[in-house]
Write a protein that holds these residues in place. Structure first.
Motif, PDB file in Angstrom:
ATOM      1  N   ALA A  45      97.231  21.454 -49.486  1.00 53.78           N
ATOM      2  CA  ALA A  45      97.307  19.995 -49.492  1.00 53.78           C
ATOM      3  C   ALA A  45      98.194  19.612 -50.673  1.00 53.78           C
ATOM      4  O   ALA A  45      98.352  20.390 -51.618  1.00 53.78           O
ATOM      5  CB  ALA A  45      95.916  19.375 -49.628  1.00 53.78           C
ATOM      6  N   PRO A  46      98.787  18.415 -50.653  1.00 61.91           N
ATOM      7  CA  PRO A  46      99.746  18.053 -51.696  1.00 61.91           C
ATOM      8  C   PRO A  46      99.208  18.141 -53.115  1.00 61.91           C
ATOM      9  O   PRO A  46      99.971  18.379 -54.051  1.00 61.91           O
ATOM     10  CB  PRO A  46     100.121  16.606 -51.335  1.00 61.91           C
ATOM     11  CG  PRO A  46      99.902  16.520 -49.858  1.00 61.91           C
ATOM     12  CD  PRO A  46      98.718  17.394 -49.587  1.00 61.91           C
ATOM     13  N   THR A  47      97.925  17.972 -53.326  1.00 56.27           N
ATOM     14  CA  THR A  47      97.385  17.960 -54.685  1.00 56.27           C
ATOM     15  C   THR A  47      96.566  19.213 -55.010  1.00 56.27           C
ATOM     16  O   THR A  47      95.845  19.227 -56.007  1.00 56.27           O
ATOM     17  CB  THR A  47      96.509  16.717 -54.893  1.00 56.27           C
ATOM     18  OG1 THR A  47      95.457  16.719 -53.926  1.00 56.27           O
ATOM     19  CG2 THR A  47      97.334  15.449 -54.740  1.00 56.27           C
ATOM     20  N   SER A  48      96.665  20.271 -54.184  1.00 56.41           N
ATOM     21  CA  SER A  48      95.861  21.467 -54.417  1.00 56.41           C
ATOM     22  C   SER A  48      96.739  22.707 -54.381  1.00 56.41           C
ATOM     23  O   SER A  48      97.921  22.645 -54.034  1.00 56.41           O
ATOM     24  CB  SER A  48      94.750  21.569 -53.373  1.00 56.41           C
ATOM     25  OG  SER A  48      95.296  21.714 -52.072  1.00 56.41           O
ATOM     26  N   VAL A  49      96.154  23.843 -54.749  1.00 51.59           N
ATOM     27  CA  VAL A  49      96.878  25.109 -54.720  1.00 51.59           C
ATOM     28  C   VAL A  49      96.091  26.105 -53.877  1.00 51.59           C
ATOM     29  O   VAL A  49      94.876  25.963 -53.694  1.00 51.59           O
ATOM     30  CB  VAL A  49      97.086  25.671 -56.147  1.00 51.59           C
ATOM     31  CG1 VAL A  49      97.928  24.717 -56.976  1.00 51.59           C
ATOM     32  CG2 VAL A  49      95.760  25.952 -56.829  1.00 51.59           C
ATOM     33  N   PRO A  50      96.758  27.140 -53.357  1.00 57.04           N
ATOM     34  CA  PRO A  50      96.059  28.115 -52.522  1.00 57.04           C
ATOM     35  C   PRO A  50      94.983  28.868 -53.301  1.00 57.04           C
ATOM     36  O   PRO A  50      95.122  29.125 -54.502  1.00 57.04           O
ATOM     37  CB  PRO A  50      97.180  29.060 -52.072  1.00 57.04           C
ATOM     38  CG  PRO A  50      98.441  28.272 -52.240  1.00 57.04           C
ATOM     39  CD  PRO A  50      98.207  27.399 -53.425  1.00 57.04           C
ATOM     40  N   GLY A  51      93.926  29.271 -52.593  1.00 57.69           N
ATOM     41  CA  GLY A  51      92.785  29.900 -53.251  1.00 57.69           C
ATOM     42  C   GLY A  51      92.868  31.397 -53.422  1.00 57.69           C
ATOM     43  O   GLY A  51      91.953  32.003 -53.997  1.00 57.69           O
ATOM     44  N   THR A  52      93.962  32.027 -52.965  1.00 55.43           N
ATOM     45  CA  THR A  52      94.028  33.486 -53.034  1.00 55.43           C
ATOM     46  C   THR A  52      94.000  34.013 -54.470  1.00 55.43           C
ATOM     47  O   THR A  52      93.654  35.176 -54.687  1.00 55.43           O
ATOM     48  CB  THR A  52      95.287  34.018 -52.342  1.00 55.43           C
ATOM     49  OG1 THR A  52      96.437  33.390 -52.923  1.00 55.43           O
ATOM     50  CG2 THR A  52      95.249  33.734 -50.852  1.00 55.43           C
ATOM     51  N   ALA A  53      94.371  33.181 -55.429  1.00 55.86           N
ATOM     52  CA  ALA A  53      94.320  33.626 -56.828  1.00 55.86           C
ATOM     53  C   ALA A  53      92.894  33.950 -57.272  1.00 55.86           C
ATOM     54  O   ALA A  53      92.693  34.685 -58.239  1.00 55.86           O
ATOM     55  CB  ALA A  53      94.924  32.562 -57.742  1.00 55.86           C
ATOM     56  N   LYS A  54      91.910  33.428 -56.566  1.00 58.81           N
ATOM     57  CA  LYS A  54      90.504  33.674 -56.906  1.00 58.81           C
ATOM     58  C   LYS A  54      89.966  34.957 -56.266  1.00 58.81           C
ATOM     59  O   LYS A  54      88.838  35.364 -56.558  1.00 58.81           O
ATOM     60  CB  LYS A  54      89.644  32.498 -56.456  1.00 58.81           C
ATOM     61  CG  LYS A  54      90.054  31.155 -57.051  1.00 58.81           C
ATOM     62  CD  LYS A  54      89.249  30.025 -56.441  1.00 58.81           C
ATOM     63  CE  LYS A  54      89.718  28.670 -56.943  1.00 58.81           C
ATOM     64  NZ  LYS A  54      88.983  27.558 -56.301  1.00 58.81           N
ATOM     65  N   ALA A  55      90.754  35.585 -55.398  1.00 61.93           N
ATOM     66  CA  ALA A  55      90.241  36.698 -54.604  1.00 61.93           C
ATOM     67  C   ALA A  55      89.775  37.888 -55.435  1.00 61.93           C
ATOM     68  O   ALA A  55      88.684  38.421 -55.177  1.00 61.93           O
ATOM     69  CB  ALA A  55      91.278  37.133 -53.577  1.00 61.93           C
ATOM     70  N   PRO A  56      90.533  38.357 -56.422  1.00 62.53           N
ATOM     71  CA  PRO A  56      90.043  39.539 -57.149  1.00 62.53           C
ATOM     72  C   PRO A  56      88.675  39.346 -57.782  1.00 62.53           C
ATOM     73  O   PRO A  56      87.826  40.253 -57.720  1.00 62.53           O
ATOM     74  CB  PRO A  56      91.135  39.766 -58.202  1.00 62.53           C
ATOM     75  CG  PRO A  56      92.374  39.209 -57.580  1.00 62.53           C
ATOM     76  CD  PRO A  56      91.906  37.994 -56.841  1.00 62.53           C
ATOM     77  N   GLU A  57      88.431  38.181 -58.372  1.00 61.06           N
ATOM     78  CA  GLU A  57      87.133  37.972 -59.005  1.00 61.06           C
ATOM     79  C   GLU A  57      86.033  37.752 -57.974  1.00 61.06           C
ATOM     80  O   GLU A  57      84.882  38.158 -58.188  1.00 61.06           O
ATOM     81  CB  GLU A  57      87.203  36.819 -59.993  1.00 61.06           C
ATOM     82  CG  GLU A  57      87.982  37.166 -61.249  1.00 61.06           C
ATOM     83  CD  GLU A  57      87.509  38.475 -61.876  1.00 61.06           C
ATOM     84  OE1 GLU A  57      86.319  38.573 -62.238  1.00 61.06           O
ATOM     85  OE2 GLU A  57      88.327  39.417 -61.999  1.00 61.06           O
ATOM     86  N   ALA A  58      86.355  37.124 -56.851  1.00 59.96           N
ATOM     87  CA  ALA A  58      85.364  36.981 -55.789  1.00 59.96           C
ATOM     88  C   ALA A  58      84.977  38.343 -55.234  1.00 59.96           C
ATOM     89  O   ALA A  58      83.794  38.607 -54.955  1.00 59.96           O
ATOM     90  CB  ALA A  58      85.903  36.087 -54.680  1.00 59.96           C
TER      91      ALA A  58
END
Length: 303
Positions: free
Chosen positions: A18-31
């Protein structure tokens, strides 16, 4: 062969959800760490060898330039250095991403290594958008395979004059859907292309045989294994950027990894998005799949 795990929490290669958000894949290693991935590999003798962090995400694509292009190039160089360090220590690299832009860093590392290496690209999409077939190039996570075999802009496909990172004839793709827009092009260019439907019809053993015919040859010194979890059907793994029906089941992907991992030089896992997994159930499923499928990563790679 001991596995060395490195986190690469990047989302630089994806478009913003969405225009004001970023993709969540950066959280994958810690998840995945929370779901037990690092602990369970440690129980098998694996080593946690830290993280290669990206720069801040910027939605800055413009004609002729990828979104986050300079940050991707910088991250690729640093990830390549980490992969080289792991191999120098006698470890088999397992890069836990992160999005598919990680393939460029792995490609640089393999290209700088003595010898010649192939690529196995397991992905629900061919990721073969490039300037020769599209005027929409902007997000490397949908263009990584094209960049890896030298079909993209030189700024991303020929970093430090090392492109192509993998020779097309030494590259096998498996897992795309029959309607993939680049299916005909990749089938003509790469050493092998096996669709998800073909894997389901003919079995994982036959798919692995076709792939290994390309990458497990006497004139190659090994191969890199790319695993995008959107190769799975959305009923199994909906927590990805671009879920498409017609993918593999968990057992099918596990069996394919069991067949391919032992002779791989290293591997990367990409595109799991914890933002789309609020109860953590898909992370736990993915951990089970990866620990079983990649437990023997590098054990029978060429010496």
């Amino acid at each position: 062969m001991t596995i060395g795990l490195t986190s690469a929490p990047t989302n630089l290669g994806l478009r913003p959800p969405a225009p004001t958000s970023v993709p969540g894949t950066a959280k994958a290693p810690e998840a995945l760490r929370e779901a037990g991935l690092y602990r369970r590999f440690a129980e098998l003798g694996g080593q946690d060898r830290g993280a290669v962090l990206p720069r801040r995400y910027a939605d800055d694509a413009r004609p002729g330039v990828l979104r986050n292009q300079q940050a991707i190039v910088e991250h690729a160089r640093r990830l390549a250095g980490r992969i080289e360090a792991l191999r120098a220590d006698g470890l088999t690299p397992l890069v836990v991403g992160g999005d598919c832009s990680l393939l460029v860093g792995a490609g640089i590392a393999m290209r700088r290594a003595p010898g010649r290496y192939g690529l196995v690209h397991l992905d629900g999409h061919t990721d073969f958008r490039h300037p020769g077939n599209s005027d929409q190039c902007a997000s490397l996570a949908g263009e990584d395979l094209a960049a890896a075999v030298g079909r993209h802009w030189p700024a991303i496909a020929d970093i430090d004059g090392l492109g192509p990172y993998f020779v097309p004839a030494d590259t096998a793709h498996a897992g795309c859907r029959d309607g993939d827009s680049a299916l005909e092009e990749t089938t003509a260019l790469l050493g092998a292309v096996v669709t998800a439907a073909q894997i389901r019809s003919h079995g994982t053993a036959e798919a692995a045989r076709r792939i290994l015919e390309v990458v497990d040859r006497d004139d190659l010194d090994g191969y890199w294994l790319h695993v995008d979890v959107d190769i799975l059907d959305p009923s199994v793994m909906p927590a990805v950027d671009s879920p498409d029906p017609g993918g593999l089941g968990a057992a099918e992907l596990t069996d394919l990894l069991v067949a391919l991992a032992p002779r791989a030089t290293g591997a990367q896992v990409t595109v799991f998005d914890p933002d789309l997994d609020p109860d953590g159930s898909r992370a736990r499923l993915l951990v089970d799949l990866l620990v079983t499928g990649l437990a023997a990563l590098g054990e029978r790679r060429p010496r």
